[in-house]
Design a protein around this motif. Structure first.
Motif, PDB file in Angstrom:
ATOM      1  N   VAL A 106       1.976  15.022   7.184  1.00  0.00           N
ATOM      2  CA  VAL A 106       0.782  14.693   6.417  1.00  0.00           C
ATOM      3  C   VAL A 106       1.040  13.439   5.592  1.00  0.00           C
ATOM      4  O   VAL A 106       2.048  13.350   4.882  1.00  0.00           O
ATOM      5  CB  VAL A 106       0.369  15.852   5.489  1.00  0.00           C
ATOM      6  CG1 VAL A 106      -0.918  15.513   4.750  1.00  0.00           C
ATOM      7  CG2 VAL A 106       0.190  17.133   6.293  1.00  0.00           C
ATOM      8  N   VAL A 107       0.116  12.501   5.669  1.00  0.00           N
ATOM      9  CA  VAL A 107       0.229  11.234   4.959  1.00  0.00           C
ATOM     10  C   VAL A 107      -1.049  11.026   4.148  1.00  0.00           C
ATOM     11  O   VAL A 107      -2.146  11.050   4.703  1.00  0.00           O
ATOM     12  CB  VAL A 107       0.420  10.060   5.938  1.00  0.00           C
ATOM     13  CG1 VAL A 107       0.401   8.728   5.199  1.00  0.00           C
ATOM     14  CG2 VAL A 107       1.709  10.227   6.727  1.00  0.00           C
ATOM     15  N   ILE A 108      -0.914  10.865   2.835  1.00  0.00           N
ATOM     16  CA  ILE A 108      -2.058  10.588   1.973  1.00  0.00           C
ATOM     17  C   ILE A 108      -1.966   9.137   1.522  1.00  0.00           C
ATOM     18  O   ILE A 108      -1.035   8.756   0.811  1.00  0.00           O
ATOM     19  CB  ILE A 108      -2.088  11.494   0.731  1.00  0.00           C
ATOM     20  CG1 ILE A 108      -1.750  12.943   1.069  1.00  0.00           C
ATOM     21  CG2 ILE A 108      -3.453  11.409   0.044  1.00  0.00           C
ATOM     22  CD1 ILE A 108      -1.576  13.821  -0.163  1.00  0.00           C
ATOM     23  N   VAL A 109      -2.936   8.340   1.915  1.00  0.00           N
ATOM     24  CA  VAL A 109      -2.945   6.927   1.523  1.00  0.00           C
ATOM     25  C   VAL A 109      -3.389   6.823   0.071  1.00  0.00           C
ATOM     26  O   VAL A 109      -4.388   7.410  -0.338  1.00  0.00           O
ATOM     27  CB  VAL A 109      -3.905   6.114   2.419  1.00  0.00           C
ATOM     28  CG1 VAL A 109      -3.889   4.638   2.014  1.00  0.00           C
ATOM     29  CG2 VAL A 109      -3.539   6.278   3.887  1.00  0.00           C
ATOM     30  N   ILE A 147       0.855  -1.181   0.000  1.00  0.00           N
ATOM     31  CA  ILE A 147       0.000   0.000   0.000  1.00  0.00           C
ATOM     32  C   ILE A 147       0.894   1.234   0.000  1.00  0.00           C
ATOM     33  O   ILE A 147       1.732   1.410   0.884  1.00  0.00           O
ATOM     34  CB  ILE A 147      -0.935   0.033   1.224  1.00  0.00           C
ATOM     35  CG1 ILE A 147      -1.752  -1.268   1.313  1.00  0.00           C
ATOM     36  CG2 ILE A 147      -1.842   1.258   1.175  1.00  0.00           C
ATOM     37  CD1 ILE A 147      -2.646  -1.511   0.117  1.00  0.00           C
ATOM     38  N   ALA A 148       0.729   2.077  -1.012  1.00  0.00           N
ATOM     39  CA  ALA A 148       1.557   3.272  -1.138  1.00  0.00           C
ATOM     40  C   ALA A 148       0.935   4.437  -0.378  1.00  0.00           C
ATOM     41  O   ALA A 148      -0.277   4.509  -0.182  1.00  0.00           O
ATOM     42  CB  ALA A 148       1.729   3.646  -2.609  1.00  0.00           C
ATOM     43  N   TYR A 149       1.798   5.349   0.031  1.00  0.00           N
ATOM     44  CA  TYR A 149       1.323   6.606   0.614  1.00  0.00           C
ATOM     45  C   TYR A 149       2.345   7.702   0.343  1.00  0.00           C
ATOM     46  O   TYR A 149       3.535   7.442   0.136  1.00  0.00           O
ATOM     47  CB  TYR A 149       1.043   6.471   2.116  1.00  0.00           C
ATOM     48  CG  TYR A 149       2.251   6.192   2.994  1.00  0.00           C
ATOM     49  CD1 TYR A 149       3.015   7.224   3.532  1.00  0.00           C
ATOM     50  CD2 TYR A 149       2.614   4.884   3.311  1.00  0.00           C
ATOM     51  CE1 TYR A 149       4.099   6.975   4.353  1.00  0.00           C
ATOM     52  CE2 TYR A 149       3.698   4.614   4.125  1.00  0.00           C
ATOM     53  CZ  TYR A 149       4.446   5.671   4.651  1.00  0.00           C
ATOM     54  OH  TYR A 149       5.522   5.416   5.457  1.00  0.00           O
ATOM     55  N   LEU A 150       1.861   8.938   0.309  1.00  0.00           N
ATOM     56  CA  LEU A 150       2.704  10.111   0.126  1.00  0.00           C
ATOM     57  C   LEU A 150       2.808  10.833   1.456  1.00  0.00           C
ATOM     58  O   LEU A 150       1.801  10.998   2.153  1.00  0.00           O
ATOM     59  CB  LEU A 150       2.110  11.045  -0.932  1.00  0.00           C
ATOM     60  CG  LEU A 150       1.856  10.441  -2.310  1.00  0.00           C
ATOM     61  CD1 LEU A 150       1.171  11.464  -3.216  1.00  0.00           C
ATOM     62  CD2 LEU A 150       3.160   9.973  -2.938  1.00  0.00           C
ATOM     63  N   ALA A 151       3.996  11.289   1.810  1.00  0.00           N
ATOM     64  CA  ALA A 151       4.186  11.917   3.115  1.00  0.00           C
ATOM     65  C   ALA A 151       5.111  13.122   3.012  1.00  0.00           C
ATOM     66  O   ALA A 151       6.061  13.134   2.220  1.00  0.00           O
ATOM     67  CB  ALA A 151       4.742  10.913   4.119  1.00  0.00           C
ATOM     68  N   ALA A 202      -4.343   9.935  -4.804  1.00  0.00           N
ATOM     69  CA  ALA A 202      -3.628  10.690  -3.782  1.00  0.00           C
ATOM     70  C   ALA A 202      -3.133  12.043  -4.295  1.00  0.00           C
ATOM     71  O   ALA A 202      -3.201  13.053  -3.587  1.00  0.00           O
ATOM     72  CB  ALA A 202      -2.459   9.858  -3.250  1.00  0.00           C
ATOM     73  N   ASP A 203      -2.632  12.070  -5.533  1.00  0.00           N
ATOM     74  CA  ASP A 203      -2.092  13.324  -6.079  1.00  0.00           C
ATOM     75  C   ASP A 203      -3.121  14.437  -6.132  1.00  0.00           C
ATOM     76  O   ASP A 203      -2.764  15.626  -6.094  1.00  0.00           O
ATOM     77  CB  ASP A 203      -1.536  13.087  -7.486  1.00  0.00           C
ATOM     78  CG  ASP A 203      -0.208  12.354  -7.480  1.00  0.00           C
ATOM     79  OD1 ASP A 203       0.288  12.051  -6.366  1.00  0.00           O
ATOM     80  OD2 ASP A 203       0.326  12.066  -8.560  1.00  0.00           O
TER      81      ASP A 203
END
Length: 270
Positions: free
Chosen positions: A62-65, A25-29, A46-47
């Motif tokens: 901040v973390v966007i799943v 599972i990817a996430y942006l942080a 997420a983008d």
């Protein structure tokens, strides 16, 4: 007129965690400070939330799943699986389960992402702040019922005609969203998500398990169904706060990301 969002000022780094079933599972942080984990809705990626997250990252981690791939004929995971995905990301971000138990992380969800976040909060007795933007549910009754077969048929053979109906929300998404093609490709997912929502109607007893404060963000121009669901939600979860998104609807994250971020920040201070 919708202006394109500028590039984020914070460097969002892509990371991964492994869910219980072995799926990555990817996430942006980005950012530092108390973490807030964000779950996007069924049509978005997420983008699409970077402009909102960029403002929050001035004072937060901040973390966007990035929710599981749902394009084409890929099976849509049940709600319980996405709750496990969220739990894996939270554990990866905070480092242990005790942080969650202490309430050292906050959660945000939009639309079906808010459904996932709420179910997680109910399952765990969540103690942090919960911020939900136009949360989806079947509090007013089944959304699909016996129409599931027809909805799947329409989404499978008439994607463009289904999505490009004269709906203001769809028009604004087409004008703005840089990932419209991906949204179009993932169209079979919403009917399956709506079917999952038929089983999501938390009771007052369910809501009592959530130990932290809950704030609902309601778009002034969100559709009547979403507004009705929010009204029922307020009755079932006493003490919930509602903050309006003036001049915005269900896609305020595209049209006015600064306003959405401001409201999230206000909610986190309550």
């Amino acid at each position: 007129m919708i202006a394109s969002a500028p590039p984020p000022t914070h460097p969002f780094i892509k990371n991964h965690v492994t869910a219980p079933d072995g799926t990555r599972i990817a996430y942006l942080a980005a950012g530092v400070g108390r973490p807030i984990v964000m779950m996007h809705g069924a049509f978005t990626v997420a983008d699409e939330w970077l402009a909102v997250a960029d403002q929050l990252a001035c004072s937060r981690r901040v973390v966007i799943v990035e929710r599981r791939e749902r394009s084409g004929d890929a099976p849509s995971p049940p709600l319980s699986v996405e709750v496990q995905d969220l739990s894996a990301v939270i554990a990866g971000v905070t480092g242990d389960e005790t942080s969650r138990a202490r309430g050292d992380v906050d959660l945000f969800g939009h639309s079906y992402g808010a459904t996932v976040v709420t179910q997680y909060a109910i399952d765990t007795g969540f103690r942090g702040s919960l911020v939900l933007y136009d949360p989806a549910s079947s509090l007013a009754g089944p959304l699909v019922g016996n129409h599931a077969v027809a909805m799947r048929a329409l989404s499978g053979v008439g994607r463009t005609s289904v999505v490009r109906t004269p709906n203001p929300m769809h028009s604004r998404l087409r004008q703005h969203a840089p990932h419209w093609a991906q949204m179009l490709a993932s169209l079979p997912s919403p009917p399956r998500k709506e079917e999952a929502l038929d089983g999501f109607a938390p009771t007052p007893e369910d809501f009592q398990r959530i130990q932290g404060p809950t704030t609902l963000l309601l778009g002034e121009h969100s559709g009547p169904i979403l507004r009705s669901l929010t009204a029922i939600w307020v009755v079932r979860q006493p003490g919930v706060t509602v903050l309006p998104l003036r001049g915005q609807g269900h896609v305020g994250y595209c049209e006015a990301p600064g306003l959405v971020a401001d409201r999230i920040e206000a909610a986190l201070k309550l």
